[in-house]
Design a protein around this motif. Structure first.
Motif, PDB file in Angstrom:
ATOM      1  N   PHE A  41       0.799  -1.230   0.043  1.00 41.21           N
ATOM      2  CA  PHE A  41       0.019   0.052   0.027  1.00 41.21           C
ATOM      3  C   PHE A  41       0.878   1.186   0.027  1.00 41.21           C
ATOM      4  N   ILE A  42       2.004   0.959  -0.110  1.00 42.33           N
ATOM      5  CA  ILE A  42       3.047   2.326  -0.164  1.00 42.33           C
ATOM      6  C   ILE A  42       2.587   3.173  -1.500  1.00 42.33           C
ATOM      7  N   GLY A  43       2.591   4.319  -1.235  1.00 43.55           N
ATOM      8  CA  GLY A  43       1.871   5.377  -2.090  1.00 43.55           C
ATOM      9  C   GLY A  43       0.717   5.858  -1.707  1.00 43.55           C
ATOM     10  N   ARG A  44       0.014   5.192  -0.751  1.00 45.05           N
ATOM     11  CA  ARG A  44      -1.364   5.347  -0.248  1.00 45.05           C
ATOM     12  C   ARG A  44      -1.733   5.541   1.031  1.00 45.05           C
ATOM     13  N   ILE A  45      -0.348   5.283   1.719  1.00 45.13           N
ATOM     14  CA  ILE A  45      -0.653   5.254   3.139  1.00 45.13           C
ATOM     15  C   ILE A  45      -0.277   6.420   3.609  1.00 45.13           C
ATOM     16  N   ILE A  46      -1.399   7.240   4.765  1.00 47.33           N
ATOM     17  CA  ILE A  46      -0.917   8.522   5.093  1.00 47.33           C
ATOM     18  C   ILE A  46      -0.358   8.281   6.460  1.00 47.33           C
ATOM     19  N   LYS A  47      -0.555   7.383   7.014  1.00 47.89           N
ATOM     20  CA  LYS A  47      -0.205   7.067   8.601  1.00 47.89           C
ATOM     21  C   LYS A  47      -0.233   5.681   8.852  1.00 47.89           C
ATOM     22  N   LEU A  48       1.011   5.245   9.627  1.00 49.51           N
ATOM     23  CA  LEU A  48       1.026   3.808   9.924  1.00 49.51           C
ATOM     24  C   LEU A  48       1.493   3.816  11.424  1.00 49.51           C
ATOM     25  N   GLU A  49       0.756   3.343  12.370  1.00 49.28           N
ATOM     26  CA  GLU A  49       1.011   3.415  13.514  1.00 49.28           C
ATOM     27  C   GLU A  49       1.081   1.832  14.368  1.00 49.28           C
ATOM     28  N   CYS A  50       1.730   1.508  15.210  1.00 50.08           N
ATOM     29  CA  CYS A  50       1.847   0.081  15.698  1.00 50.08           C
ATOM     30  C   CYS A  50       2.241   0.013  17.158  1.00 50.08           C
ATOM     31  N   SER A  51       1.764  -0.703  17.890  1.00 45.94           N
ATOM     32  CA  SER A  51       2.151  -0.715  19.247  1.00 45.94           C
ATOM     33  C   SER A  51       3.834  -1.551  19.579  1.00 45.94           C
ATOM     34  N   ASN A  52       3.916  -2.400  18.278  1.00 48.04           N
ATOM     35  CA  ASN A  52       5.192  -2.786  18.355  1.00 48.04           C
ATOM     36  C   ASN A  52       6.059  -1.949  17.368  1.00 48.04           C
ATOM     37  N   SER A  53       7.215  -1.227  18.211  1.00 46.59           N
ATOM     38  CA  SER A  53       7.774  -0.132  17.295  1.00 46.59           C
ATOM     39  C   SER A  53       8.539  -0.828  16.227  1.00 46.59           C
ATOM     40  N   TYR A  54       8.958  -2.077  16.445  1.00 50.44           N
ATOM     41  CA  TYR A  54       9.992  -2.715  15.449  1.00 50.44           C
ATOM     42  C   TYR A  54       9.112  -2.635  13.940  1.00 50.44           C
ATOM     43  N   VAL A  55       7.943  -2.611  13.927  1.00 50.67           N
ATOM     44  CA  VAL A  55       7.107  -2.930  12.687  1.00 50.67           C
ATOM     45  C   VAL A  55       7.286  -1.659  11.872  1.00 50.67           C
ATOM     46  N   THR A  56       6.813  -0.475  12.732  1.00 56.81           N
ATOM     47  CA  THR A  56       7.033   0.824  12.171  1.00 56.81           C
ATOM     48  C   THR A  56       8.523   1.265  11.756  1.00 56.81           C
ATOM     49  N   GLU A  57       9.565   1.084  12.700  1.00 52.95           N
ATOM     50  CA  GLU A  57      10.765   1.530  12.328  1.00 52.95           C
ATOM     51  C   GLU A  57      11.282   0.642  11.238  1.00 52.95           C
ATOM     52  N   THR A  58      11.165  -0.602  11.111  1.00 56.67           N
ATOM     53  CA  THR A  58      11.254  -1.227   9.945  1.00 56.67           C
ATOM     54  C   THR A  58      10.781  -0.780   8.684  1.00 56.67           C
ATOM     55  N   PHE A  59       9.529  -0.380   8.571  1.00 56.57           N
ATOM     56  CA  PHE A  59       8.607   0.129   7.714  1.00 56.57           C
ATOM     57  C   PHE A  59       9.295   1.221   6.901  1.00 56.57           C
ATOM     58  N   TYR A  60       9.761   2.136   7.941  1.00 52.59           N
ATOM     59  CA  TYR A  60      10.100   3.545   7.368  1.00 52.59           C
ATOM     60  C   TYR A  60      11.527   3.440   7.035  1.00 52.59           C
ATOM     61  N   SER A  61      12.427   2.490   7.797  1.00 53.66           N
ATOM     62  CA  SER A  61      13.766   2.126   7.526  1.00 53.66           C
ATOM     63  C   SER A  61      13.799   1.660   6.068  1.00 53.66           C
ATOM     64  N   ASP A  62      13.010   0.783   5.465  1.00 60.21           N
ATOM     65  CA  ASP A  62      12.882   0.258   4.230  1.00 60.21           C
ATOM     66  C   ASP A  62      12.558   1.328   3.259  1.00 60.21           C
ATOM     67  N   LEU A  63      11.882   2.294   3.624  1.00 60.74           N
ATOM     68  CA  LEU A  63      11.248   3.446   2.623  1.00 60.74           C
ATOM     69  C   LEU A  63      12.571   4.338   2.432  1.00 60.74           C
ATOM     70  N   ARG A  64      13.302   4.292   3.459  1.00 55.88           N
ATOM     71  CA  ARG A  64      14.652   5.418   3.472  1.00 55.88           C
ATOM     72  C   ARG A  64      15.566   4.622   2.502  1.00 55.88           C
ATOM     73  N   GLN A  65      15.660   3.554   2.765  1.00 58.26           N
ATOM     74  CA  GLN A  65      16.780   2.843   1.912  1.00 58.26           C
ATOM     75  C   GLN A  65      16.450   2.702   0.424  1.00 58.26           C
ATOM     76  N   MET A  66      15.079   2.543   0.219  1.00 57.82           N
ATOM     77  CA  MET A  66      14.745   2.489  -1.307  1.00 57.82           C
ATOM     78  C   MET A  66      14.735   3.889  -1.817  1.00 57.82           C
ATOM     79  N   GLU A  67      14.699   5.023  -1.032  1.00 56.70           N
ATOM     80  CA  GLU A  67      14.770   6.393  -1.309  1.00 56.70           C
ATOM     81  C   GLU A  67      16.418   6.580  -2.020  1.00 56.70           C
ATOM     82  N   GLU A  68      17.234   6.220  -1.014  1.00 55.94           N
ATOM     83  CA  GLU A  68      18.608   6.189  -1.199  1.00 55.94           C
ATOM     84  C   GLU A  68      19.053   5.435  -2.433  1.00 55.94           C
ATOM     85  N   MET A  69      18.392   4.106  -2.650  1.00 54.00           N
ATOM     86  CA  MET A  69      18.696   3.234  -3.714  1.00 54.00           C
ATOM     87  C   MET A  69      18.359   3.858  -5.200  1.00 54.00           C
TER      88      MET A  69
END
Length: 414
Positions: free
Chosen positions: A377-405
Motif C-alpha cells: 500500500f506504499i504510495g497510499r498510506i497516510i499514517k502507520l502506527e503500531c504498538s510494536n515499534s519494530y514494525v514501524t521502524e522497519t517499515f520507514y527504514s525500508d522506505l529510506r533505503q529505497m529512497e537512497e537506492m
C-alpha cells in the motif's frame, strides 16, 4: 545396490525430492548426506520420473541439474509420479490378481477357500511354484478390506469376502477429478483416479500452481486422519535449520495453507509445553498415532478463539497482542483499493473516515508478519502506527533505503 526406478520407503525419496527440487539440485560433490553412489541412484530415479521437466546449466563448478515447470503448459503435477513408484514383491502382485480374479464373479469366499482355489486353479500345474499360506492370504484380505476393495461379512463363525460394489459412474467425475488433482490438498488421490481413464482433461491451468505440496500428501493425510478420529500424534520434526530431529506429542487441530507459497502448516497443541504451536508439514518426517483425546472439543474451541488474532502462522513471543493502525487514501475511481482492503483484511477491521480516507486496524500476535502486505500500500498510506515499534521502524527504514537506492525528490518519509 543396483539402480531401480521403484522405491520401498517414500520418506527417503521425499527427502531427496525436496533436497533436489525445493532447495535446488546440488552437484555430486556438494551433496554430503549420502555416498556418491546413492546420489547417482536417487538422481537417476528422479530423472526417470521427471525427465520431461529437467534442465541443466554449466558453470565453473560443473553441470547443475534443476527442474523447470511452466504452469501454463503443465496440466498435471509431475511430482505425483513419485507416489506411483512403490516397490512390491513378486508374491504381492501375484496374490493381487489371484484375489481379484477369484472374486470377480461376485461370489464370497473365506480365506481358507481362497487359499485352496489358488492351489487348485492357478498353481496346480506348476511343480515348483510357492503356495501362499492361509495367514498370508488372510492378511492381504484384511488389507484390501481396509482399502475398500473388499467387503467382509460373517458366514457362521467364518469371515467371507467379496468384491466391493459401487454405483458411481466414473465418467461423470472425470472433470471433477482433474480439477481436484491440481487444486485440492490431497490431490494425489485425484491423480490415481485419472490413471483409470483413457483420456484425461487437459484444459485446467493455474496461474499459481503450488505443486510442491504433493510431497507432503502422506503426512497431511495422517494429520487429517488423526483430527477426524480426535486422536493425538507423535511427530518427528527435522527442519532445514535444525541440527537434529525433535520429538513432539501433539493434538492436531487445524491445517493452514499459505496463499503466497502454498506451504502447509499444522496447528497443534503441544502437550509438553501445554501451548499451541505451528509445524511446517515439510519438516515433519514421520507420525505415529497416539491415544484418543477425551477433551478434543474443548481444545478445538480454544483453537477457534486463538485463531481470531492470527495473521499468519507466528504466535509471537508472549501472549500479548500487537495493535496496528493504517490510514490510507483512495481517490474517486479507486474503489478497487477499498475492495482489496476488505477482501484481505483477515481478522482486521476497515472503517471509512471520509470520502477518500479509510482506516485499517487489527490486533494480532505478531505484526511483523504483516510487513510484506503493508508495503503493497506504499504510495497510499497516510499514517502507520503500531504498538510494536519494530514494525514501524522497519517499515520507514525500508522506505529510506529505497529512497537512497533509487533517488529522492519526494516527500520526507521519516
Amino acid at each position: 545396490m543396483a539402480y531401480s526406478e521403484l522405491i520401498k520407503n517414500f520418506e527417503r525419496v521425499r527427502d531427496y525430492m525436496r533436497e533436489f527440487y525445493v532447495y535446488g539440485f546440488k552437484s555430486r560433490e556438494e551433496y554430503k548426506a549420502k555416498s556418491a553412489r546413492s546420489y547417482d541412484n536417487e538422481r537417476r530415479r528422479i530423472e526417470s520420473w521427471l525427465e520431461d521437466y529437467m534442465s541443466f546449466r554449466q558453470d565453473a563448478n560443473g553441470k547443475n541439474i534443476f527442474l523447470s515447470v511452466d504452469s501454463r503448459t503443465v496440466a498435471h503435477n509431475p511430482l505425483y509420479k513419485a507416489f506411483k513408484a512403490k516397490s512390491f514383491t513378486n508374491n504381492d502382485i501375484k496374490l493381487h490378481f489371484y484375489l481379484l480374479d477369484l472374486l470377480s464373479d461376485g461370489s464370497a469366499k473365506s480365506a481358507r477357500e481362497i487359499t485352496d482355489c489358488i492351489s487348485d486353479i492357478y498353481l496346480g500345474i506348476f511343480d515348483e511354484e510357492d503356495l501362499p499360506d492361509e495367514s498370508t492370504v488372510r492378511k492381504k484380505l484384511k488389507e484390501y478390506e481396509k482399502l475398500g476393495l473388499l467387503c467382509c461379512s460373517k458366514r457362521g463363525r467364518e469371515k467371507i469376502y467379496r468384491l466391493a460394489q459401487s454405483s458411481v459412474d466414473p465418467d461423470s467425475w472425470k472433470e471433477a477429478a482433474a480439477f481436484f488433482s491440481e487444486a485440492a490438498p490431497l490431490g494425489v488421490i485425484g491423480s490415481y483416479l485419472l490413471d483409470k481413464y483413457e483420456e484425461v482433461p487437459e484444459y485446467f491451468r493455474f496461474k499459481h500452481h503450488y505443486i510442491l505440496q504433493a510431497l507432503d500428501s502422506q503426512i497431511l493425510y495422517e494429520c487429517l486422519a488423526a483430527m477426524g478420529e480426535k486422536r493425538t500424534l507423535y511427530i518427528t520434526v527435522h527442519g532445514k535449520r535444525m541440527k537434529e530431529k525433535r520429538q513432539y506429542h501433539v493434538l492436531p487441530l487445524k491445517i493452514y495453507a499459505s496463499t503466497q507459497n502454498g506451504r502447509y502448516y499444522l496447528l497443534a497443541n503441544d502437550y509438553r509445553f501445554d501451548k499451541r504451536m505451528f509445524f511446517r508439514l515439510d519438516s515433519i518426517k514421520k507420525t505415529k498415532a497416539g491415544p484418543v483425546e477425551a477433551q478434543y472439543e474443548d481444545y478445538l474451541k480454544g483453537c477457534e478463539t486463538f485463531s481470531k488474532h492470527l495473521w499468519g502462522v507466528s504466535t509471537g513471543r508472549n501472549d500479548s497482542l500487537d495493535h496496528i493502525e493504517m490510514t490510507i487514501r483512495a481517490e474517486e475511481g479507486e474503489a478497487f483499493i477499498v475492495s482489496r482492503l476488505e477482501r484481505e483484511k483477515r481478522n482486521g477491521r476497515v472503517e471509512r473516515i471520509d470520502a477518500v480516507t479509510y482506516r485499517f486496524t487489527a490486533d494480532v500476535y505478531d505484526a511483523t508478519e504483516m510487513l510484506p502486505w503493508l508495503r503493497t500500500f506504499i504510495g497510499r498510506i497516510i499514517k502507520l502506527e503500531c504498538s510494536n515499534s519494530y514494525v514501524t521502524e522497519t517499515f520507514y527504514s525500508d522506505l529510506r533505503q529505497m529512497e537512497e537506492m533509487y533517488g529522492g525528490g519526494g516527500d520526507d518519509v521519516s
